[in-house]
Design an enzyme around this catalytic site. Structure first.
Site, PDB file in Angstrom:
ATOM      1  N   HIS A  96       0.806  -1.183   0.028  1.00 23.58           N
ATOM      2  CA  HIS A  96       0.053  -0.099   0.036  1.00 23.58           C
ATOM      3  C   HIS A  96       0.731   1.232   0.131  1.00 23.58           C
ATOM      4  CE1 HIS A  96      -3.002   3.060   1.182  1.00 23.58           C
ATOM      5  NE2 HIS A  96      -3.762   2.217   0.999  1.00 23.58           N
ATOM      6  N   GLU A 144      -3.829   1.284  -7.474  1.00 22.40           N
ATOM      7  CA  GLU A 144      -4.311   2.253  -6.497  1.00 22.40           C
ATOM      8  C   GLU A 144      -3.449   3.604  -6.766  1.00 22.40           C
ATOM      9  OE1 GLU A 144      -6.589   1.019  -3.056  1.00 22.40           O
ATOM     10  OE2 GLU A 144      -4.533   1.280  -2.292  1.00 22.40           O
TER      11      GLU A 144
HETATM   12  P1  PGA Z   1      -9.601   5.860  -0.039  1.00 23.63           P
HETATM   13  O1  PGA Z   1      -8.506   4.821   0.230  1.00 23.63           O
HETATM   14  O2  PGA Z   1     -10.661   4.884  -0.552  1.00 23.63           O
HETATM   15  O3  PGA Z   1      -9.707   6.359   1.105  1.00 23.63           O
HETATM   16  O4  PGA Z   1      -9.227   6.666  -1.140  1.00 23.63           O
HETATM   17  C1  PGA Z   1      -8.258   3.698  -0.556  1.00 23.63           C
HETATM   18  C2  PGA Z   1      -6.916   2.936  -0.162  1.00 23.63           C
HETATM   19  O5  PGA Z   1      -6.157   3.499   0.729  1.00 23.63           O
HETATM   20  O6  PGA Z   1      -6.615   1.782  -0.064  1.00 23.63           O
END
Ligand code: PGA
Length: 218
Positions: A96, A144
């Site tokens: 992440h 992401e």
């Molecule tokens: P968010 O975060 O939905 O708050 O943008 C996603 C994540 O950090 O996996």
């Protein structure tokens, strides 16, 4: 019909009583469907509560951890290893962007993916762009982009689909997820894309009703 994974990343939120309230509220409204799998990823301190609650209420919900140690059992203060995690969870989020900010570089991420697999845990590997290397052991990848995390500014579904398609051309993965500012309104724009098999949700997962809207609308 494709199966979707809807993953909640609670990050470092929820204490014990807040987690109980979340579970009470979510479970009173949620009814499982065969085309959507729910995976909740709470802090280590809450995994036992979630596991026991899910078992007691016979809920169709799976669990993941948010991190895994690179080390086995041993004199490593503060580390939580795969052997300990697998008592509670089947998945683990790795790579992440928030952990990468703590210094987890590509080699650490790669090592953690291997270690998780060796313990029988399924890594949910987060990549921030298409270029990141994908270790052989990966079956779930979440795209992401950093600009979209917690900002209310998601990537476009077309761009996310493009990236998912390119990754799938290279690698035979089971699931490619999109994460970053997903909510009940925009989730379908992503999950209706051919190569996107679900979402990883941060902020909007903390409110059980908002998370339920994502599950329903996905
Ligand atoms: P968010 O975060 O939905 O708050 O943008 C996603 C994540 O950090 O996996």
């Amino acid at each position: 019909m494709k199966t979707l994974l809807i993953v909640a990343n609670f990050k470092s939120y929820l204490n014990n009583s807040e987690a109980r309230n979340w579970l009470d509220s979510f479970s009173s409204l949620y009814s499982a469907t065969s085309d959507k799998r729910i995976i909740l990823c709470p802090s280590f301190t809450l995994l036992q509560l979630f596991r026991d609650y899910i078992k007691e209420k016979k809920l169709k919900i799976e669990l993941g951890a948010q991190n895994i140690s690179r080390l086995p059992q041993g004199p490593y203060t503060g580390e939580v290893n795969g052997d300990q995690i697998k008592d509670y969870a089947s998945f683990v989020i790795i790579g992440h962007s928030e952990r990468r900010e703590f210094g987890e570089d590509e080699s650490v991420v790669e090592e953690k993916v291997k270690i998780a697999s060796n313990y029988g845990l399924t890594p949910i590997l987060c990549i921030q762009s298409e270029k990141k290397q994908i270790p052989q052991e990966s079956s779930i990848v979440a795209y992401e982009p950093s600009f979209a995390i917690g900002t209310g500014n998601p990537d476009t579904p077309e761009n996310a689909e493009n990236i998912a398609e390119n990754i799938k051309k290279e690698r035979n993965l089971d699931f490619i997820l999109y994460g970053g500012s997903v909510n009940g309104e925009n989730v379908k724009d992503f999950t209706k894309q051919k190569n996107i098999n679900g979402v990883l949700v941060g902020g909007e997962s903390l409110n059980p009703k908002s998370f339920l809207a994502i599950v329903k609308n996905a």
